[in-house]
Scaffold this motif. Sequence first.
Motif, PDB file in Angstrom:
ATOM      1  N   GLY A 140       1.872  -3.077  -6.174  1.00 45.43           N
ATOM      2  CA  GLY A 140       3.099  -3.178  -6.946  1.00 45.43           C
ATOM      3  C   GLY A 140       4.342  -2.700  -6.214  1.00 45.43           C
ATOM      4  N   GLU A 141       4.187  -2.066  -5.055  1.00 49.52           N
ATOM      5  CA  GLU A 141       5.375  -1.607  -4.335  1.00 49.52           C
ATOM      6  C   GLU A 141       5.946  -2.745  -3.486  1.00 49.52           C
ATOM      7  N   PRO A 142       7.259  -2.731  -3.248  1.00 50.82           N
ATOM      8  CA  PRO A 142       7.883  -3.792  -2.444  1.00 50.82           C
ATOM      9  C   PRO A 142       7.305  -3.810  -1.035  1.00 50.82           C
ATOM     10  N   PHE A 143       7.190  -5.009  -0.494  1.00 50.14           N
ATOM     11  CA  PHE A 143       6.668  -5.153   0.861  1.00 50.14           C
ATOM     12  C   PHE A 143       7.689  -4.671   1.871  1.00 50.14           C
ATOM     13  N   ASP A 144       7.258  -3.807   2.787  1.00 48.40           N
ATOM     14  CA  ASP A 144       8.114  -3.268   3.849  1.00 48.40           C
ATOM     15  C   ASP A 144       7.415  -3.533   5.175  1.00 48.40           C
ATOM     16  N   PRO A 145       7.960  -4.440   5.984  1.00 48.47           N
ATOM     17  CA  PRO A 145       7.258  -4.801   7.231  1.00 48.47           C
ATOM     18  C   PRO A 145       7.123  -3.652   8.223  1.00 48.47           C
ATOM     19  N   THR A 146       7.880  -2.563   8.023  1.00 50.45           N
ATOM     20  CA  THR A 146       7.766  -1.432   8.948  1.00 50.45           C
ATOM     21  C   THR A 146       6.538  -0.579   8.667  1.00 50.45           C
ATOM     22  N   ILE A 147       5.990  -0.672   7.435  1.00 53.83           N
ATOM     23  CA  ILE A 147       4.817   0.136   7.102  1.00 53.83           C
ATOM     24  C   ILE A 147       3.671  -0.696   6.519  1.00 53.83           C
ATOM     25  N   HIS A 148       3.926  -1.982   6.265  1.00 55.74           N
ATOM     26  CA  HIS A 148       2.900  -2.858   5.710  1.00 55.74           C
ATOM     27  C   HIS A 148       2.580  -3.985   6.701  1.00 55.74           C
ATOM     28  N   GLU A 149       1.333  -4.401   6.660  1.00 63.24           N
ATOM     29  CA  GLU A 149       0.899  -5.563   7.429  1.00 63.24           C
ATOM     30  C   GLU A 149       0.295  -6.568   6.455  1.00 63.24           C
ATOM     31  N   ALA A 150       0.949  -7.719   6.296  1.00 60.00           N
ATOM     32  CA  ALA A 150       0.511  -8.717   5.320  1.00 60.00           C
ATOM     33  C   ALA A 150      -0.621  -9.550   5.912  1.00 60.00           C
ATOM     34  N   LEU A 151      -1.785  -9.498   5.251  1.00 63.50           N
ATOM     35  CA  LEU A 151      -2.935 -10.294   5.687  1.00 63.50           C
ATOM     36  C   LEU A 151      -3.153 -11.505   4.781  1.00 63.50           C
ATOM     37  N   MET A 152      -2.610 -11.466   3.591  1.00 63.80           N
ATOM     38  CA  MET A 152      -2.744 -12.586   2.645  1.00 63.80           C
ATOM     39  C   MET A 152      -1.398 -12.819   1.982  1.00 63.80           C
ATOM     40  N   ILE A 174       1.316  10.501  10.008  1.00 64.20           N
ATOM     41  CA  ILE A 174       1.417  11.940  10.246  1.00 64.20           C
ATOM     42  C   ILE A 174       2.900  12.259  10.360  1.00 64.20           C
ATOM     43  N   GLY A 175       3.431  12.946   9.363  1.00 64.98           N
ATOM     44  CA  GLY A 175       4.873  13.177   9.349  1.00 64.98           C
ATOM     45  C   GLY A 175       5.601  11.859   9.247  1.00 64.98           C
ATOM     46  N   GLU A 176       6.477  11.579  10.208  1.00 67.03           N
ATOM     47  CA  GLU A 176       7.203  10.313  10.247  1.00 67.03           C
ATOM     48  C   GLU A 176       6.523   9.282  11.143  1.00 67.03           C
ATOM     49  N   ARG A 177       5.399   9.644  11.735  1.00 63.91           N
ATOM     50  CA  ARG A 177       4.707   8.752  12.662  1.00 63.91           C
ATOM     51  C   ARG A 177       3.635   7.961  11.909  1.00 63.91           C
ATOM     52  N   THR A 178       3.756   6.634  11.902  1.00 63.66           N
ATOM     53  CA  THR A 178       2.752   5.778  11.276  1.00 63.66           C
ATOM     54  C   THR A 178       1.660   5.482  12.302  1.00 63.66           C
ATOM     55  N   ILE A 179       0.410   5.878  11.970  1.00 58.35           N
ATOM     56  CA  ILE A 179      -0.668   5.614  12.916  1.00 58.35           C
ATOM     57  C   ILE A 179      -1.447   4.355  12.535  1.00 58.35           C
ATOM     58  N   ARG A 180      -1.278   3.881  11.293  1.00 61.00           N
ATOM     59  CA  ARG A 180      -1.807   2.577  10.928  1.00 61.00           C
ATOM     60  C   ARG A 180      -1.059   2.052   9.715  1.00 61.00           C
ATOM     61  N   PRO A 181      -0.518   0.831   9.782  1.00 61.63           N
ATOM     62  CA  PRO A 181       0.173   0.296   8.613  1.00 61.63           C
ATOM     63  C   PRO A 181      -0.831  -0.059   7.511  1.00 61.63           C
ATOM     64  N   ALA A 182      -0.339  -0.100   6.298  1.00 62.95           N
ATOM     65  CA  ALA A 182      -1.188  -0.521   5.181  1.00 62.95           C
ATOM     66  C   ALA A 182      -1.368  -2.036   5.256  1.00 62.95           C
ATOM     67  N   ARG A 183      -2.607  -2.462   5.206  1.00 62.64           N
ATOM     68  CA  ARG A 183      -2.903  -3.904   5.257  1.00 62.64           C
ATOM     69  C   ARG A 183      -3.015  -4.415   3.831  1.00 62.64           C
ATOM     70  N   VAL A 184      -2.169  -5.392   3.515  1.00 59.64           N
ATOM     71  CA  VAL A 184      -1.974  -5.757   2.116  1.00 59.64           C
ATOM     72  C   VAL A 184      -1.984  -7.266   1.937  1.00 59.64           C
ATOM     73  N   ALA A 185      -2.139  -7.648   0.658  1.00 57.64           N
ATOM     74  CA  ALA A 185      -1.905  -9.023   0.233  1.00 57.64           C
ATOM     75  C   ALA A 185      -0.579  -9.034  -0.511  1.00 57.64           C
ATOM     76  N   VAL A 186       0.271  -9.995  -0.199  1.00 58.48           N
ATOM     77  CA  VAL A 186       1.598 -10.018  -0.786  1.00 58.48           C
ATOM     78  C   VAL A 186       1.777 -11.277  -1.617  1.00 58.48           C
ATOM     79  N   ALA A 187       2.692 -11.177  -2.566  1.00 58.56           N
ATOM     80  CA  ALA A 187       3.057 -12.324  -3.406  1.00 58.56           C
ATOM     81  C   ALA A 187       4.565 -12.429  -3.435  1.00 58.56           C
ATOM     82  N   GLU A 188       5.047 -13.682  -3.410  1.00 60.74           N
ATOM     83  CA  GLU A 188       6.480 -13.945  -3.486  1.00 60.74           C
ATOM     84  C   GLU A 188       6.794 -14.680  -4.785  1.00 60.74           C
TER      85      GLU A 188
END
Length: 214
Positions: A140-152, A174-188
Amino acid sequence: MSEETPGFEEKPEVPADGTPEETEAAASADKAEAAAPAGDATDVALLAQLDQARKALEERTADLQRLQAEYQNYRRRVERDRVTVKEIAVAGLLSDLLPVLDDVGRARDHGELVGGFKSVAESLETVVAKMGLQQFGKEGEPFDPTIHEALMHSYAPDVTETTCVAILQPGYRIGERTIRPARVAVAEPQPGAAPAKDDAKSSTDEESGAPEEG
């Protein structure tokens, strides 16, 4: 031997119009006038030495202030580098543990996190949390390409912007360092769908009974 002629005792010259006292006063004044230039020269030399000492003090003070500033900058740089090296080392260690955490999350979703396995999994999650690992990514959160990776990708009539509708793998930072983006399915939003605010305005107009524009 020839008989020496007794000589006359030499006497100081005395001005014709002055007494011996006046002559002595005049001699003292001459001595004072002769000594005065020597005293002035000594004062000038002392002032010059004082000026040189003052300039040397100012230069040493400036050097000390510059050294203090350089030392403070050095300390801040060392502390910053120390924190960065620590974060890199911790991030490398936790990156290797992410697959294990993914297995723990899947087991929890399927109700398989029970018994001793549950205790071990919770201890592991507690330890990595103390090391600064944070999980992120929610449906339900807005897609942010800096922290999300869209797989679907899909379209949905009930969204007004590109939205994460499913979390396939949570993200970690860790803090401000992203070590893995969230892999998500997105809808437009559906192509050609009217914006939500226009729909709300239309429904409000209908409820208020406003006349239609001719």
